[in-house]
Motif scaffolding. Structure first.
Motif: not given
Lengths: 111, 116
Positions: A78-88, A95-111
């Motif tokens: 909510a109410a995005s800020q320039p400091g929110d710019s990052a990859t999410y 269940i077997g304790n393995q971690f799987y990562f997504g490909t990521g979303t690169s966010l840019t918040v323009i002032p």
């Protein structure tokens, strides 16, 4: 094998706008799902953790939801800020304790 | 909260040399640590699971003789990239979970390895 996909791959929004990031996973037998933030050249910062029995978690301007049966999670900012710019990144822990990562979303918040 | 310290943050080495990366859990004991690799503009890929006092478990396609993992204590795991090649240049991140809590995994700050 679990596959985690994030849409969109990149997003650019003006400051103050609300936004939604999407994460989908193929195997619903998960233990939990975690959203992370990664700044360029840095490690990961945990934002929100949702256990498989939960539907959503909130922290400040962030809200994450989980629909395990459909294999989807969303991160609402909510109410995005320039400091929110990052990859999410979203990650599911099986269940077997393995971690799987997504490909990521690169966010840019323009002032 | 749980803190995982990773060193060094950046390292440049020559081809053919070995580089050691350390991952420490500062305020908790971690019987299991995980090592990930991230290539530019790609997501993290699990390389191996490091188990204290026993052999690491490597993911398919990861050469165990090239990426040596040692987990000699409950607070320290090391990843040694042996005979490094330029294609080993990547961002390496470790993680661990504080068994005292039900929270998710804590990640180190990562190591940027450049092999020249």
């Amino acid at each position: 094998k679990q596959e985690v996909t994030q849409i969109p791959a990149a997003l650019s929004v003006p400051e103050g706008e609300n936004l939604v990031l999407n994460c989908s996973f193929t195997d619903s037998a998960i233990y939990n799902l975690q959203w992370f933030r990664q700044d360029p050249g840095k490690g990961l910062t945990s934002l929100l953790l949702i256990q498989s029995s939960q539907r959503e978690q909130t922290s400040g301007r962030l809200n994450a939801s989980l629909d395990k049966s459909s294999g989807r999670s969303t991160l609402y900012i909510a109410a995005s800020q320039p400091g929110d710019s990052a990859t999410y990144l979203c990650a599911v822990r099986n269940i077997g304790n393995q971690f799987y990562f997504g490909t990521g979303t690169s966010l840019t918040v323009i002032p | 909260g749980a803190v995982v310290s990773q060193h060094p943050s950046r390292v440049i080495c020559k081809s053919g040399t070995s580089v050691k990366i350390e991952c420490r859990s500062l305020d908790f004991q971690a019987t299991t640590m995980f090592w990930y690799r991230q290539f530019p503009k790609q997501s993290l890929m699990l390389m191996a699971t490091s188990n204290e006092g026993s052999k690491a478990t490597y993911e398919q396609g990861v050469e165990k003789d090239k990426f040596l993992i040692n987990h000699a204590s409950l607070t320290l795991s090391t990843l040694t990239v042996t005979s490094a090649h330029p294609e080993d240049s990547s961002f390496y991140i470790c993680s661990a979970r504080d068994p005292r809590t039900s929270e998710g995994y804590t990640f180190g700050s990562g190591t940027r390895l450049t092999v020249v």
